[in-house]
Design a protein around this motif. Structure first.
Motif: not given
Length: 302
Positions: A201, A203, A229, A231, A249, A253, A257-259, A276, A278, A284
């Motif tokens: 992922c 950020i 993602y 924010y 963040f 994540a 284990q979640t974006v 969201s 999982t 990351a």
């Protein structure tokens, strides 16, 4: 705000405020606008009294270094404290600097890296003059460039040699002098971060301004299938604290284990996380392009 963030980060790392860290811990402070409570008064003196005003604005270290020295005093640290001044990317430069301190100074056990931002009329007027601030109540990222909303707050991370989420790779960042230069600089900064393994992922620093165009293009070229993602539609662009928020963040994540889903996502980046999700996360990537021509990146792992 910086003190609260630092205390929370130390507590999360297993250290209580009453623990005497002394010279075992250094403070690295990332800042953009300086101590607004100081600078507002000093600007007012210069405007009303002219160049003859006896103002510490003529000695900017008294403004920029104040938060770091105050924080070190609150934490009862008698070692090293540093201040790095920049834009939204300065937090990653501060993390890289802190990592270098730990690498080269064996007597150091920890580095507390803090970024803060306060908003006042001077900063708001500047963003409005640069046509980088929206007049709406919200803004989207990777879509129509309407401008950003300034945010304020603080974020902090604690760097050590053991435990926690591994800091896989950092870099000193780069600068650019035009939007075309920014594309080249962003590629050069991000490419080394992902050459060994594709992150799960990203950020991003997208904030509704020209940054979205540059960042979106580079991410589509280098990481077209990686979930992204931002924010900032939820909390605004907190400038000096911005990339430390992104780092926090990214760590959350990996930990959960979640974006998260991006609050207001435009249509120009297909890989943008719109809800969201999982998923299994090992790496990351944090990417930052700042409004005053700084670009940097950081890679976290599990």
């Amino acid at each position: 705000m910086g003190a609260a963030a630092a205390y929370d980060a130390l507590a999360d790392a297993g250290f209580q405020p009453e623990v005497q860290l002394g010279a075992r811990c250094a403070v690295v402070y990332a800042i953009c606008s300086g101590g607004v409570n100081y600078s507002r008064r000093f600007y007012h003196e210069l405007v009303t009294q002219g160049a003859n005003a006896a103002s510490p604005m003529l000695f900017p270290e008294t403004v920029f270094n104040a938060p770091a020295s105050h924080l070190a005093a609150l934490l009862k640290l008698d070692g090293q404290s540093y201040t790095l001044v920049g834009d939204s990317a300065v937090g990653l430069s501060a993390i890289h600097f802190a990592a270098q301190l730990l690498t080269h100074q064996s007597e150091l056990e920890l580095c507390v890296v803090v970024g803060t931002e306060e908003v006042d009329w001077i900063l708001s007027d500047a963003f409005n003059s640069w046509r980088m601030a929206t007049r709406n109540s919200d803004f989207e990222v990777f879509g129509k460039l309407s401008g950003t909303i300034l945010g304020e707050g603080a974020a902090a991370v604690v760097l050590g040699r053991t435990n926690g989420i591994p800091l896989v790779r950092t870099g000193p960042g780069s600068t650019f002098f035009s939007r075309q230069d920014a594309l080249v600089a962003a590629r050069q900064v991000i490419q080394p971060m992902i050459q060994e393994e594709t992150p799960d992922c990203v950020i991003s620093s997208a904030n509704g301004t020209f940054i979205d165009q540059i960042e979106g293009r580079v991410l589509q070229e280098l990481l077209p299938a990686t979930l992204v993602y931002s924010y900032k539609p939820a909390l605004g662009d907190a400038l000096g604290a911005s990339s430390l928020f992104q780092t926090v963040f990214a760590a959350l994540a990996l930990r959960n284990q979640t974006v998260p889903g991006t609050r207001r996502g435009g249509h120009r980046l297909p890989s943008l996380a719109r809800e969201s999700r999982t998923m299994k996360l090992r790496r990351a990537l944090v990417t930052v392009i700042g409004f005053s021509q700084q670009v940097n990146s950081l890679l976290l792992g599990t």
